[in-house]
Motif scaffolding. Structure first.
Motif, PDB file in Angstrom:
ATOM      1  N   PHE A  38     -15.212  -8.534  27.102  1.00 40.90           N
ATOM      2  CA  PHE A  38     -14.743  -8.476  25.610  1.00 40.90           C
ATOM      3  C   PHE A  38     -14.774  -7.163  25.284  1.00 40.90           C
ATOM      4  CE2 PHE A  38     -16.148 -12.994  26.303  1.00 40.90           C
ATOM      5  CZ  PHE A  38     -15.368 -13.422  25.517  1.00 40.90           C
ATOM      6  N   GLN A  39     -13.841  -6.627  24.165  1.00 38.47           N
ATOM      7  CA  GLN A  39     -14.219  -5.650  23.639  1.00 38.47           C
ATOM      8  C   GLN A  39     -15.387  -5.399  23.247  1.00 38.47           C
ATOM      9  OE1 GLN A  39     -11.195  -5.331  20.594  1.00 38.47           O
ATOM     10  NE2 GLN A  39      -9.789  -4.352  21.831  1.00 38.47           N
ATOM     11  N   GLN A  40     -15.877  -4.136  23.107  1.00 33.72           N
ATOM     12  CA  GLN A  40     -17.408  -3.640  22.902  1.00 33.72           C
ATOM     13  C   GLN A  40     -17.459  -3.255  21.390  1.00 33.72           C
ATOM     14  OE1 GLN A  40     -19.882  -4.587  25.120  1.00 33.72           O
ATOM     15  NE2 GLN A  40     -18.114  -5.506  25.946  1.00 33.72           N
ATOM     16  N   PRO A  41     -18.084  -3.703  20.558  1.00 32.10           N
ATOM     17  CA  PRO A  41     -18.024  -3.303  19.264  1.00 32.10           C
ATOM     18  C   PRO A  41     -19.149  -2.444  18.834  1.00 32.10           C
ATOM     19  CG  PRO A  41     -19.444  -5.107  19.273  1.00 32.10           C
ATOM     20  CD  PRO A  41     -18.672  -5.298  20.653  1.00 32.10           C
ATOM     21  N   ALA A  73     -15.791   1.883   4.602  1.00 32.59           N
ATOM     22  CA  ALA A  73     -16.092   0.529   5.026  1.00 32.59           C
ATOM     23  C   ALA A  73     -15.117  -0.373   5.018  1.00 32.59           C
ATOM     24  CB  ALA A  73     -17.029   0.078   3.538  1.00 32.59           C
ATOM     25  N   GLY A  74     -14.168  -0.132   4.121  1.00 34.22           N
ATOM     26  CA  GLY A  74     -12.837  -0.987   4.109  1.00 34.22           C
ATOM     27  C   GLY A  74     -12.048  -0.912   5.146  1.00 34.22           C
ATOM     28  N   ILE A  75     -12.053   0.127   5.911  1.00 32.13           N
ATOM     29  CA  ILE A  75     -11.206   0.586   7.148  1.00 32.13           C
ATOM     30  C   ILE A  75     -11.853  -0.140   8.332  1.00 32.13           C
ATOM     31  CG2 ILE A  75     -10.605   1.995   8.925  1.00 32.13           C
ATOM     32  CD1 ILE A  75     -10.192   3.990   6.542  1.00 32.13           C
ATOM     33  N   ARG A  76     -13.284  -0.099   8.246  1.00 32.46           N
ATOM     34  CA  ARG A  76     -14.252  -0.515   9.197  1.00 32.46           C
ATOM     35  C   ARG A  76     -14.237  -2.269   9.298  1.00 32.46           C
ATOM     36  NH1 ARG A  76     -19.141   0.829   7.847  1.00 32.46           N
ATOM     37  NH2 ARG A  76     -18.658   2.372   6.235  1.00 32.46           N
ATOM     38  N   MET A  77     -14.009  -2.755   8.118  1.00 33.13           N
ATOM     39  CA  MET A  77     -13.997  -4.196   7.852  1.00 33.13           C
ATOM     40  C   MET A  77     -12.653  -4.827   8.245  1.00 33.13           C
ATOM     41  SD  MET A  77     -13.793  -6.392   4.086  1.00 33.13           S
ATOM     42  CE  MET A  77     -12.422  -5.710   3.825  1.00 33.13           C
ATOM     43  N   PHE A  78     -11.324  -3.926   8.265  1.00 33.33           N
ATOM     44  CA  PHE A  78     -10.018  -4.276   8.458  1.00 33.33           C
ATOM     45  C   PHE A  78     -10.021  -4.423   9.926  1.00 33.33           C
ATOM     46  CE2 PHE A  78      -8.802  -4.188   3.938  1.00 33.33           C
ATOM     47  CZ  PHE A  78      -8.155  -5.550   3.993  1.00 33.33           C
ATOM     48  N   ALA A  81     -14.440  -2.537  13.448  1.00 35.62           N
ATOM     49  CA  ALA A  81     -14.948  -1.306  14.313  1.00 35.62           C
ATOM     50  C   ALA A  81     -16.117  -0.612  13.496  1.00 35.62           C
ATOM     51  CB  ALA A  81     -14.025  -0.404  14.838  1.00 35.62           C
ATOM     52  N   PRO A  82     -16.990   0.171  14.148  1.00 39.32           N
ATOM     53  CA  PRO A  82     -17.778   1.080  13.440  1.00 39.32           C
ATOM     54  C   PRO A  82     -17.541   2.329  13.083  1.00 39.32           C
ATOM     55  CG  PRO A  82     -18.538   1.039  15.649  1.00 39.32           C
ATOM     56  CD  PRO A  82     -17.369  -0.096  15.472  1.00 39.32           C
ATOM     57  N   ARG A 217       1.781   5.752  15.196  1.00 38.74           N
ATOM     58  CA  ARG A 217       1.616   4.885  13.992  1.00 38.74           C
ATOM     59  C   ARG A 217       0.709   3.505  13.960  1.00 38.74           C
ATOM     60  NH1 ARG A 217       6.119   3.716   9.089  1.00 38.74           N
ATOM     61  NH2 ARG A 217       4.945   4.810   7.422  1.00 38.74           N
ATOM     62  N   TRP A 218       0.958   2.904  15.183  1.00 38.03           N
ATOM     63  CA  TRP A 218       0.218   1.785  15.482  1.00 38.03           C
ATOM     64  C   TRP A 218      -1.055   1.668  15.865  1.00 38.03           C
ATOM     65  CZ3 TRP A 218       4.354  -0.436  19.486  1.00 38.03           C
ATOM     66  CH2 TRP A 218       5.515  -0.567  18.850  1.00 38.03           C
ATOM     67  N   ILE A 219      -1.715   3.157  16.038  1.00 38.83           N
ATOM     68  CA  ILE A 219      -2.861   3.262  16.492  1.00 38.83           C
ATOM     69  C   ILE A 219      -4.146   3.689  15.534  1.00 38.83           C
ATOM     70  CG2 ILE A 219      -4.462   4.420  18.242  1.00 38.83           C
ATOM     71  CD1 ILE A 219      -2.290   2.459  19.436  1.00 38.83           C
ATOM     72  N   SER A 220      -5.024   2.592  15.465  1.00 37.39           N
ATOM     73  CA  SER A 220      -6.368   3.066  14.404  1.00 37.39           C
ATOM     74  C   SER A 220      -7.489   3.516  15.241  1.00 37.39           C
ATOM     75  CB  SER A 220      -6.585   1.806  13.742  1.00 37.39           C
ATOM     76  OG  SER A 220      -7.532   1.057  14.677  1.00 37.39           O
ATOM     77  N   PRO A 221      -8.416   4.155  14.280  1.00 37.69           N
ATOM     78  CA  PRO A 221      -9.354   4.947  15.193  1.00 37.69           C
ATOM     79  C   PRO A 221     -10.384   3.852  15.984  1.00 37.69           C
ATOM     80  CG  PRO A 221      -9.446   5.495  12.724  1.00 37.69           C
ATOM     81  CD  PRO A 221      -8.483   4.511  13.060  1.00 37.69           C
ATOM     82  N   ALA A 222     -10.221   2.407  15.491  1.00 33.35           N
ATOM     83  CA  ALA A 222     -10.814   1.508  16.072  1.00 33.35           C
ATOM     84  C   ALA A 222     -10.094   1.282  17.735  1.00 33.35           C
ATOM     85  CB  ALA A 222     -10.643  -0.105  15.625  1.00 33.35           C
TER      86      ALA A 222
END
Length: 263
Positions: A38-41, A73-78, A81-82, A217-222
């Motif tokens: 699984f992806q590691q959070p 916090a909003g970005i991490r919630m959506f 990811a930390p 454009r599709w890639i987030s920090p997560a």
């Protein structure tokens, strides 16, 4: 009511979506049993990590971070990811990043001071020409405007993409699904505006060492976080990133009315 319950259940499952990979158990004799990875959070030094200082960094290293405040916090919630921000280390204590005021340079010590969590990853094997190209690209973009439209579109995309990342969905099907959703939600328009992770991906592409063939454009920090070794990336990557260490880690990130644990 039953129909509404099914819809709510589907939404909850989608929000909890987590990319997986079926792989053989390490060290097992043939025929090797398999396990689901699984992806590691986690992003804590307690999870096998280490605290390092600036001397451990090399030009081209990617810095992922999280800060105090509701935007982070909003970005991490959506994104579940930390981390909420990505930047590019250029060497000599200099960091290039895309923020609300546009692409800018920031001193590494200021970034570490101002962020609550800072962790470094490396795309190994860069040669001198590629490092030079990264620096040239970063300096050429200074002052370019921030991609506010791309960031606003990331919120609904981050929710809808969870359907593509349900457990046991194959990597091929997951990537095809993500590309389809991204093409509809985000588009592939190339311009001279960047948000943070988009800037990092574009820099590596310009240097001839793309981290992935997916559109920046599709890639987030997560997504960058999950490109690390021993994790499960959401998109196909060209080379896993090596973990270098944490430059800063706080057990909790303080918000005005809450304390959000980073784990």
């Amino acid at each position: 009511m039953k129909g509404l319950g099914r819809v709510l259940l589907l939404v909850l499952v989608a929000l909890a979506g987590c990319a997986t990979r079926v792989e053989p158990v390490s060290g097992a004799a043939a025929p090797a049993p398999v396990r689901v990875a699984f992806q590691q959070p986690g992003l804590s030094p307690k999870d096998g990590g280490a605290l390092v200082d600036a001397a451990a960094l090399l030009p081209g290293d990617i810095l992922l971070s999280a800060s105090n405040g509701f935007t982070s916090a909003g970005i991490r919630m959506f994104t579940l990811a930390p981390v909420s921000h990505a930047a590019l280390y250029l060497g000599d204590g200099e960091v290039a990043e895309a923020v609300g005021e546009g692409v800018r340079l920031r001193r590494l010590d200021r970034l570490v001071q101002e962020e609550a969590v800072v962790v470094a990853f490396r795309r190994e094997g860069l040669d001198a020409a590629q490092i030079g190209a990264l620096r040239d690209f970063a300096h050429a973009q200074l002052g370019q405007r921030y991609d506010y439209v791309g960031v606003l579109l990331q919120a609904p995309f981050s929710v809808q993409r969870r359907l593509c990342e349900l457990p046991l969905v194959s990597a091929t099907l997951r990537e095809a699904c993500l590309r389809g959703v991204a093409a509809i939600q985000l588009g592939t328009v190339d311009n001279e505006r960047f948000f943070c992770s988009q800037f990092v991906l574009a820099a590596y592409h310009a240097a001839g060492a793309p981290l992935t063939n997916a559109h920046p454009r599709w890639i987030s920090p997560a997504d960058i976080l999950h490109m690390r070794k021993d994790d499960v990336p959401s998109v196909r990557i060209n080379q896993a990133l090596a973990y270098i260490g944490h430059l800063k880690f706080l057990e909790t990130i303080e918000l005005p009315d809450a304390r959000v644990a980073v784990r």
